[in-house]
Design a protein around this motif. Structure first.
Motif, PDB file in Angstrom:
ATOM      1  N   ARG A 292      -2.194   2.451  11.612  1.00  0.00           N
ATOM      2  CA  ARG A 292      -1.043   3.504  11.314  1.00  0.00           C
ATOM      3  C   ARG A 292      -1.711   4.896  10.434  1.00  0.00           C
ATOM      4  NH1 ARG A 292      -0.963  -1.115  10.252  1.00  0.00           N
ATOM      5  NH2 ARG A 292       0.345  -2.491  11.132  1.00  0.00           N
ATOM      6  N   GLY A 293      -1.122   5.902  10.925  1.00  0.00           N
ATOM      7  CA  GLY A 293      -1.677   6.960  10.330  1.00  0.00           C
ATOM      8  C   GLY A 293      -0.381   8.161  10.114  1.00  0.00           C
ATOM      9  N   GLU A 294       0.679   7.745  10.774  1.00  0.00           N
ATOM     10  CA  GLU A 294       1.815   8.740  10.598  1.00  0.00           C
ATOM     11  C   GLU A 294       2.252   8.934   9.281  1.00  0.00           C
ATOM     12  OE1 GLU A 294       1.648   6.885  14.326  1.00  0.00           O
ATOM     13  OE2 GLU A 294       1.839   5.959  12.223  1.00  0.00           O
ATOM     14  N   SER A 295       2.335  10.135   8.614  1.00  0.00           N
ATOM     15  CA  SER A 295       2.444  10.268   7.253  1.00  0.00           C
ATOM     16  C   SER A 295       3.816  10.297   6.680  1.00  0.00           C
ATOM     17  CB  SER A 295       1.783  11.546   6.717  1.00  0.00           C
ATOM     18  OG  SER A 295       2.538  12.717   7.456  1.00  0.00           O
ATOM     19  N   ASP A 296       4.787  10.410   7.854  1.00  0.00           N
ATOM     20  CA  ASP A 296       6.318  10.306   7.490  1.00  0.00           C
ATOM     21  C   ASP A 296       6.916   8.934   7.666  1.00  0.00           C
ATOM     22  OD1 ASP A 296       6.001  10.275  10.329  1.00  0.00           O
ATOM     23  OD2 ASP A 296       7.209  12.159  10.404  1.00  0.00           O
ATOM     24  N   ARG A 297       5.975   7.980   7.612  1.00  0.00           N
ATOM     25  CA  ARG A 297       6.672   6.744   7.721  1.00  0.00           C
ATOM     26  C   ARG A 297       6.958   6.044   6.529  1.00  0.00           C
ATOM     27  NH1 ARG A 297       3.805   1.631   9.623  1.00  0.00           N
ATOM     28  NH2 ARG A 297       3.445   2.288   7.392  1.00  0.00           N
ATOM     29  N   GLU A 298       7.964   5.314   6.340  1.00  0.00           N
ATOM     30  CA  GLU A 298       8.255   4.593   5.006  1.00  0.00           C
ATOM     31  C   GLU A 298       7.179   3.384   4.845  1.00  0.00           C
ATOM     32  OE1 GLU A 298      10.618   6.890   3.238  1.00  0.00           O
ATOM     33  OE2 GLU A 298      10.150   5.119   2.338  1.00  0.00           O
ATOM     34  N   PRO A 299       6.804   3.308   3.751  1.00  0.00           N
ATOM     35  CA  PRO A 299       5.717   2.269   3.345  1.00  0.00           C
ATOM     36  C   PRO A 299       6.416   0.872   3.908  1.00  0.00           C
ATOM     37  CG  PRO A 299       6.257   3.553   1.232  1.00  0.00           C
ATOM     38  CD  PRO A 299       7.159   4.038   2.421  1.00  0.00           C
ATOM     39  N   ARG A 300       5.506  -0.036   4.343  1.00  0.00           N
ATOM     40  CA  ARG A 300       6.129  -1.282   4.802  1.00  0.00           C
ATOM     41  C   ARG A 300       7.061  -1.944   3.928  1.00  0.00           C
ATOM     42  NH1 ARG A 300       1.675  -4.390   7.325  1.00  0.00           N
ATOM     43  NH2 ARG A 300       3.171  -5.348   8.752  1.00  0.00           N
TER      44      ARG A 300
ATOM     45  N   ARG B  54       8.920  -1.482   2.112  1.00  0.00           N
ATOM     46  CA  ARG B  54      10.285  -0.740   1.732  1.00  0.00           C
ATOM     47  C   ARG B  54      11.234  -1.498   2.842  1.00  0.00           C
ATOM     48  NH1 ARG B  54       9.683   4.084  -1.551  1.00  0.00           N
ATOM     49  NH2 ARG B  54       8.270   3.381  -3.052  1.00  0.00           N
TER      50      ARG B  54
ATOM     51  N   THR C 273      -6.131  -4.213   3.846  1.00  0.00           N
ATOM     52  CA  THR C 273      -5.726  -2.961   4.003  1.00  0.00           C
ATOM     53  C   THR C 273      -5.848  -2.468   5.265  1.00  0.00           C
ATOM     54  OG1 THR C 273      -6.630  -2.538   1.545  1.00  0.00           O
ATOM     55  CG2 THR C 273      -6.239  -0.671   3.042  1.00  0.00           C
TER      56      THR C 273
ATOM     57  N   GLY D 225      -3.157  -3.909   7.599  1.00  0.00           N
ATOM     58  CA  GLY D 225      -2.409  -2.536   7.392  1.00  0.00           C
ATOM     59  C   GLY D 225      -1.414  -2.638   6.218  1.00  0.00           C
ATOM     60  N   LEU D 226      -1.799  -3.334   5.148  1.00  0.00           N
ATOM     61  CA  LEU D 226      -0.737  -3.452   4.163  1.00  0.00           C
ATOM     62  C   LEU D 226      -0.862  -2.546   2.978  1.00  0.00           C
ATOM     63  CD1 LEU D 226      -0.938  -7.442   3.791  1.00  0.00           C
ATOM     64  CD2 LEU D 226       0.549  -6.127   5.063  1.00  0.00           C
ATOM     65  N   SER D 227       0.299  -2.416   2.507  1.00  0.00           N
ATOM     66  CA  SER D 227       0.279  -1.404   1.235  1.00  0.00           C
ATOM     67  C   SER D 227      -0.473  -2.139  -0.030  1.00  0.00           C
ATOM     68  CB  SER D 227       1.687  -1.111   0.577  1.00  0.00           C
ATOM     69  OG  SER D 227       2.286  -2.263   0.229  1.00  0.00           O
ATOM     70  N   TYR D 228      -0.840  -1.224  -0.897  1.00  0.00           N
ATOM     71  CA  TYR D 228      -1.555  -1.984  -2.199  1.00  0.00           C
ATOM     72  C   TYR D 228      -0.696  -2.790  -3.184  1.00  0.00           C
ATOM     73  CZ  TYR D 228      -0.373   1.949  -5.175  1.00  0.00           C
ATOM     74  OH  TYR D 228       0.283   2.818  -6.105  1.00  0.00           O
TER      75      TYR D 228
ATOM     76  N   TRP E 273      -4.995   3.850   1.375  1.00  0.00           N
ATOM     77  CA  TRP E 273      -3.755   3.424   1.846  1.00  0.00           C
ATOM     78  C   TRP E 273      -3.056   4.742   2.146  1.00  0.00           C
ATOM     79  CZ3 TRP E 273      -5.901   1.402  -2.505  1.00  0.00           C
ATOM     80  CH2 TRP E 273      -6.464  -0.049  -2.424  1.00  0.00           C
TER      81      TRP E 273
ATOM     82  N   VAL F 207      -4.899   6.601   4.290  1.00  0.00           N
ATOM     83  CA  VAL F 207      -5.262   6.561   5.568  1.00  0.00           C
ATOM     84  C   VAL F 207      -4.546   5.405   6.448  1.00  0.00           C
ATOM     85  CG1 VAL F 207      -7.298   5.433   6.784  1.00  0.00           C
ATOM     86  CG2 VAL F 207      -7.662   7.187   5.156  1.00  0.00           C
ATOM     87  N   ASN F 208      -4.100   4.365   5.989  1.00  0.00           N
ATOM     88  CA  ASN F 208      -3.493   3.182   6.527  1.00  0.00           C
ATOM     89  C   ASN F 208      -2.021   3.453   6.599  1.00  0.00           C
ATOM     90  OD1 ASN F 208      -2.390   2.034   4.237  1.00  0.00           O
ATOM     91  ND2 ASN F 208      -3.282   0.073   4.552  1.00  0.00           N
TER      92      ASN F 208
ATOM     93  N   THR G 101       0.708   3.675   4.357  1.00  0.00           N
ATOM     94  CA  THR G 101       1.373   3.005   3.366  1.00  0.00           C
ATOM     95  C   THR G 101       1.942   3.244   2.164  1.00  0.00           C
ATOM     96  OG1 THR G 101      -0.233   1.457   2.561  1.00  0.00           O
ATOM     97  CG2 THR G 101       0.528   0.809   4.652  1.00  0.00           C
TER      98      THR G 101
ATOM     99  N   ARG H  50       1.878   9.804  -1.658  1.00  0.00           N
ATOM    100  CA  ARG H  50       1.442  10.459  -0.475  1.00  0.00           C
ATOM    101  C   ARG H  50       1.492  12.066  -0.798  1.00  0.00           C
ATOM    102  NH1 ARG H  50       5.377   9.496   3.437  1.00  0.00           N
ATOM    103  NH2 ARG H  50       6.178  11.599   3.435  1.00  0.00           N
TER     104      ARG H  50
END
Lengths: 201, 232
Positions: free
Chosen positions: A2-10, A12, A153, A157-160, B33, B35-36, B38, B44
């Motif tokens: 996943r690289g799209e920057s306008d996605r909401e963090p998972r 959420r 990560t 593909g998880l958030s921290y 994060w 880069v991935n 999230t 961001r």
């Protein structure tokens, strides 16, 4: 990836209600629900544990232990966390336990890299296999905790914050482990980048 | 307006440098994060803003993208659980003590629905057996002898130094629950279960009469305890 920057963090996002209902039925002793949960999570858990431990026969045992804990502790699941986070938390701890009990993973040479990379994968690309082997060697230089952060990560593909919940540690610890992992992996990444530039051929 | 002195100018430049250093460190640690994909929107934006200004972090971000690609490109095993494995696991489950655990023994609220169902079940069972149990839920001191003495006398000798009580657990309580509860009380079973399910529990001698009373109060508030009385 996943690289799209306008996605909401998972984390959420709303979690699927089905999973929560399944867990509650498991907590009530419902075997059918348990079977369904098992089938849903098995492949993903298998992949994670296999990458961390590397020996398929050990992986089966660990997965059994993970699912036993799920069965016994389903009543302790709290709705405010995600089912996947909770289950992965169990898998994380059982994996570390297994690594401590059996000693660290065997030397890379002893491994059948086929089985580590996926027993039934049709993948035959030699370059890709080579890269994967070199990556595997580099990842084994990390501590299990550091490796887990990298896997969670970049593979899961998880958030921290979610990784922190899975590992049961503060977010600062997650970032710190990743920081140290990156330092150890720096050389590998640089080498692979060099290999790929046209000049190095 | 007073002109800024050299000192304050220096301080503000140092402050800016410190802020910059902190921002750099913060953004650098968040790169994986970013880069991935999230990161929360605020973080961001922080990282993106910093990347515009910092070439080192741009290089780092590129490395992380490379690493992420390497990690993610490994084949994902499409393992379906073998039916035999599931059977073996279920077999293991069957070998375990009774599983229904509607309560948290050490804290946490039971699901109200489950609790009332169990209370109702218990009430029905009591009526069927024609036995009346006194369910004390208040904090008031109990009389030395319960109004309805319907339980059989304890069969074992009572040693005067060890305060004793008699307990009946709710039907769905597991053996593990009981062990945890007893560990919490530092008590041990000296008799029971009787056919009616009564256990006699001995508590540590040091506590005495008052400790016994406070233990009884605590126990009576727990949904997994249906009956708790001092033993004669």
């Amino acid at each position: 990836m996943r690289g799209e920057s306008d996605r909401e963090p998972r984390d959420r996002q709303e979690q699927p209600l089905d999973d929560v209902l399944l867990i509650e039925r498991v907590a009530d002793g419902d075997r059918t629900a348990f079977r369904e949960l098992y089938r849903t999570y098995y492949p993903r858990l298998f992949g994670y544990v296999l990458r961390m431990i590397g020996r398929p026969e050990v992986v089966e045992e660990v997965l059994d232990d993970v699912l036993m804990v799920v069965w016994r502790k389903a009543h302790r699941f709290e709705r405010r966390s995600r089912v996947s986070t909770w289950i992965f938390g169990i898998a994380y701890r059982q994996t570390l336990r297994a690594l401590r009990a059996r000693g660290r993973s065997p030397r890379f040479e002893e491994l059948d890299s086929e089985s580590v990379l996926a027993p039934d994968s049709p993948e035959r690309d030699a370059h890709r296999r080579q890269r994967a082997e070199r990556l595997e060697r580099a990842l084994r230089a990390l501590s299990p905790e550091q490796r887990a952060v990298v896997e969670l990560t970049y593979f899961e593909g998880l958030s921290y914050p979610e990784i922190a919940r899975i590992a049961g540690c503060p977010v600062g610890t997650v970032k710190s482990r990743m920081f140290h992992a990156r330092r150890k992996l720096r050389r590998l990444v640089a080498e692979l980048e060099n290999d790929e530039t046209p000049d190095s051929r | 307006m007073r002109r800024p002195t050299r000192a304050s100018g220096f301080a503000s430049r140092a402050g800016a440098t410190l802020r910059g250093a902190l921002e750099h460190r913060r953004a650098e640690r968040l790169l994986p994060w970013h880069v991935n994909g999230t990161l929360a929107p605020v973080e961001r934006r922080l990282v993106e803003g910093h990347l515009e200004r910092c070439a080192a972090c741009r290089r780092q971000a590129a490395h992380q993208r490379r690493l992420a690609a390497l990690v993610a490109e490994r084949p994902r095993p499409s393992i379906a659980p073998h039916p035999a494995k599931l059977h073996a696991l279920e077999h293991r489950i069957e070998g375990m003590p009774p599983r229904r655990r509607p309560f948290h023994l050490l804290g946490g609220l039971p699901a109200p629905r489950t609790l009332w169902v169990l209370a109702a079940t218990q009430a029905v069972a009591l009526v069927l057996f024609g036995i009346v149990f006194v369910l004390e839920r208040s904090n008031a001191r109990t009389p030395a002898v319960a109004p309805y003495e319907t339980l059989t006398e304890p069969r074992s000798e009572s040693s005067s130094s060890e305060p004793r009580l008699r307990l009946v657990f709710a039907p769905a309580v597991t053996e593990e629950d009981m062990r945890e509860l007893l560990a919490m009380l530092d008590g041990r079973i000296v008799d029971g279960p009787t056919p009616l399910g009564v256990y006699t529990i001995a508590l540590p001698p040091a506590g005495g009469e008052e400790a016994l009373q406070s233990v009884l109060d605590r126990l009576r508030q727990r949904p997994e305890i249906v009956f708790a009385e001092p033993s004669r």
